[in-house]
Design a protein around this motif. Structure first.
Motif, short mmCIF file in Angstrom:
data_model
loop_
_atom_site.label_atom_id
_atom_site.label_comp_id
_atom_site.label_asym_id
_atom_site.label_seq_id
_atom_site.Cartn_x
_atom_site.Cartn_y
_atom_site.Cartn_z
N CYS A 273 -88.05 -8.53 -47.04
CA CYS A 273 -87.49 -9.28 -45.91
C CYS A 273 -86.67 -8.35 -45.02
O CYS A 273 -86.31 -7.24 -45.42
N GLY A 274 -86.37 -8.83 -43.83
CA GLY A 274 -85.48 -8.13 -42.92
C GLY A 274 -84.19 -8.91 -42.80
O GLY A 274 -84.22 -10.13 -42.62
N ILE A 275 -83.05 -8.25 -42.93
CA ILE A 275 -81.77 -8.93 -42.92
C ILE A 275 -80.91 -8.42 -41.77
O ILE A 275 -80.61 -7.23 -41.68
N ASP A 276 -80.52 -9.34 -40.92
CA ASP A 276 -79.57 -9.05 -39.85
C ASP A 276 -78.23 -9.67 -40.25
O ASP A 276 -77.98 -10.85 -40.02
N PHE A 277 -77.40 -8.86 -40.90
CA PHE A 277 -76.05 -9.30 -41.28
C PHE A 277 -75.16 -9.06 -40.07
O PHE A 277 -74.77 -7.93 -39.78
N GLY A 278 -74.84 -10.13 -39.36
CA GLY A 278 -74.12 -9.99 -38.11
C GLY A 278 -72.65 -10.32 -38.22
O GLY A 278 -72.20 -10.96 -39.17
N THR A 279 -71.89 -9.89 -37.22
CA THR A 279 -70.47 -10.18 -37.18
C THR A 279 -70.22 -11.68 -37.05
O THR A 279 -69.35 -12.23 -37.72
N SER A 280 -70.99 -12.35 -36.20
CA SER A 280 -70.81 -13.78 -35.97
C SER A 280 -71.84 -14.63 -36.70
O SER A 280 -71.50 -15.69 -37.24
N LEU B 110 -85.26 -0.78 -21.99
CA LEU B 110 -83.90 -0.62 -22.50
C LEU B 110 -83.58 -1.87 -23.30
O LEU B 110 -83.51 -2.97 -22.75
N ILE B 111 -83.42 -1.72 -24.59
CA ILE B 111 -83.01 -2.83 -25.44
C ILE B 111 -81.49 -2.90 -25.42
O ILE B 111 -80.80 -1.94 -25.78
N ALA B 112 -80.96 -4.03 -24.96
CA ALA B 112 -79.51 -4.23 -24.91
C ALA B 112 -79.14 -5.29 -25.95
O ALA B 112 -79.35 -6.48 -25.72
N ASP B 113 -78.65 -4.84 -27.08
CA ASP B 113 -78.29 -5.73 -28.19
C ASP B 113 -76.77 -5.80 -28.25
O ASP B 113 -76.11 -4.85 -28.69
N ILE B 114 -76.22 -6.93 -27.83
CA ILE B 114 -74.77 -7.08 -27.79
C ILE B 114 -74.39 -8.27 -28.65
O ILE B 114 -74.57 -9.43 -28.27
N GLY B 115 -73.92 -7.98 -29.84
CA GLY B 115 -73.60 -9.02 -30.80
C GLY B 115 -72.11 -9.29 -30.88
O GLY B 115 -71.36 -9.04 -29.94
N GLY B 116 -71.68 -9.77 -32.04
CA GLY B 116 -70.28 -10.11 -32.20
C GLY B 116 -69.37 -8.90 -32.29
O GLY B 116 -68.20 -8.98 -31.91
N GLY B 117 -69.89 -7.77 -32.81
CA GLY B 117 -69.03 -6.63 -33.05
C GLY B 117 -69.37 -5.36 -32.32
O GLY B 117 -68.50 -4.49 -32.14
#
Length: 419
Positions: free
Chosen positions: A8-15, A181-188
């Protein structure tokens, strides 16, 4: 019999966190809570019922008024000195490593339950930089996350940059080649990658030549919350007010209350004793009364939620209202997008400079970029999106699945790496 990927792929995010798997159904992301594909990265230790809850349930129990300890923005601990420390939860010591292990273990259990299989292989997403300008601390953060993942049962795991995960998800929708351009702006964090994508290139096992550059900065949605809180909300609690001595009100407690992972530090006996001492010399007694009430009732997380909701509202509307009734009957605060923009101008400029630096370091002519692909919840902040787009005026802007692109792309990567 069809052989489905074992990883699996896991995206453990700040939010928020997601798990992706290329299983038999059309959807890539696994349902983690009440049929929803995201699990908010939150844990609530319920003292009344001596139980632990996660995600929306954790937030719900806290807001319902149960006694206990709420923890959010768990990912923000990685790469900090706190990671090897402990905190008190319902009268017992809890290591921050154990806290993260509880959440990631829960993420794994829910994904396995929803998928009807065991996952012991995984590709974890990671920001371009866990820690800015510190290679040793950055490596330690990844090593810590890997050790925790192995502790909860993953035998084989590897990492991929989160914006690359988003790129792999976007690539599945393309009919021709694009320079993106991939702009990935998450919680952290705010992370950027320049990538060549196409249906033909997607078939290649090695994509190193298609990645023209990566860059990142430790600025995300929680930083926008913090800036909005300090500039627009904390003044009603006495922030930047004056003492009779002429000095400015000490700011440490306000900074603690403005960031999710430090809110509980505002509840110590020492902070309360300091406040009593400060109160004697304070001019803004009404504001300090509100602050003391907030700390006495331990409403810091509630206030942070009001600020977060205000940020979301101001990303869609020009004005919003923050209800502060819990602190004082009838108290409310009117906020405008103009004030939000002013409060976050410094953050926005730093992110814009990061994008400009990436384009320069990669040696890519701005006119060659076809698309800016926005993902991550904080990429919806209008002033931030406009600043990034200003660096590439000829590129079209595409909004991806703000909360799901990375996890879905990591599932693609997991299937490629582990079969």
């Amino acid at each position: 019999m069809t052989q489905y990927p074992r990883a699996c792929g896991i995206d453990f995010g700040t939010s928020n966190s997601t798990v992706g798997w290329l299983g038999p159904d059309a959807g890539v992301l696994v349902a983690l809570e009440d049929g929803r594909r995201t699990l908010p990265s939150a844990v609530f230790f319920n003292a009344d019922e001596d139980s632990v809850s996660f995600g929306r349930a954790a937030m719900g129990e806290y807001l319902e008024g149960y006694e206990g300890r709420l923890m959010r923005a768990l990912k923000s601990l990685l790469g900090t000195g706190l990671m090897d420390g402990h905190t008190e939860v319902n009268g017992r010591a809890l290591g921050f490593r154990d806290l993260l292990a509880r959440f990631i273990g829960e993420l794994k259990d829910r994904a396995e339950c929803a998928s009807g299989r065991t996952f012991d292989h995984a590709v974890f997403g990671r920001p371009v930089h866990f820690v800015d300008d510190d290679v040793v601390a950055d490596r330690k953060a990844q090593d810590t996350l890997e050790a925790i993942a192995r502790q909860v049962g993953f035998r084989e795991l590897s990492f991929q940059f989160e914006p690359i995960g988003a790129a792999l998800h976007y690539e599945r929708s393309l009919s021709r080649e694009e320079l993106v351009l991939i702009a990935d702006i998450g919680g952290g964090t705010a992370d950027f990658s320049i990538v060549r994508l196409s249906p033909e290139r997607a078939r290649a096992a090695e994509r190193r030549e298609d990645l023209l550059g990566n860059a990142g900065i430790h600025i995300g949605g929680t930083d926008f919350d913090r800036a909005l809180s300090l500039e627009c909300v904390m003044p009603v609690l006495g922030y930047r007010s004056r003492m009779r001595s002429g000095a400015e009100m000490p700011a440490s407690v306000y900074f603690q209350l403005a960031a999710w992972h430090t809110i509980n530090f505002a509840y110590t006996r020492q902070v309360w004793a300091d406040l009593q001492q400060i109160y004697r010399d304070a001019i803004a007694r009404t504001e300090l009364d509100r602050l003391c009430r907030l700390i006495n009732l331990r409403e810091g997380h509630w206030l942070a939620l009001q600020v977060e909701q205000a940020k979301i509202a101001l990303s869609a509307s020009a004005h919003t209202r923050v209800d502060l009734e819990r602190l004082e009957p009838g108290l409310a605060l009117a906020l405008s997008r103009a004030a939000f923009t002013a409060a976050t101008q410094g953050l926005v400029e730093r992110v814009g400079a990061c994008v400009a630096g990436l384009l320069s370091a990669a040696g890519v002519d701005r006119a060659r970029i076809d698309t800016i692909y926005f993902t991550g919840g904080a990429s919806g902040v209008p002033q931030l999106r406009a600043r990034i787009a200003a660096e590439l005026p000829a590129a079209r802007s595409v909004e991806g699945d703000l909360y799901g692109s990375i996890g879905a792309g990591l599932a693609v990567e997991a299937a490629r790496r582990y079969g």
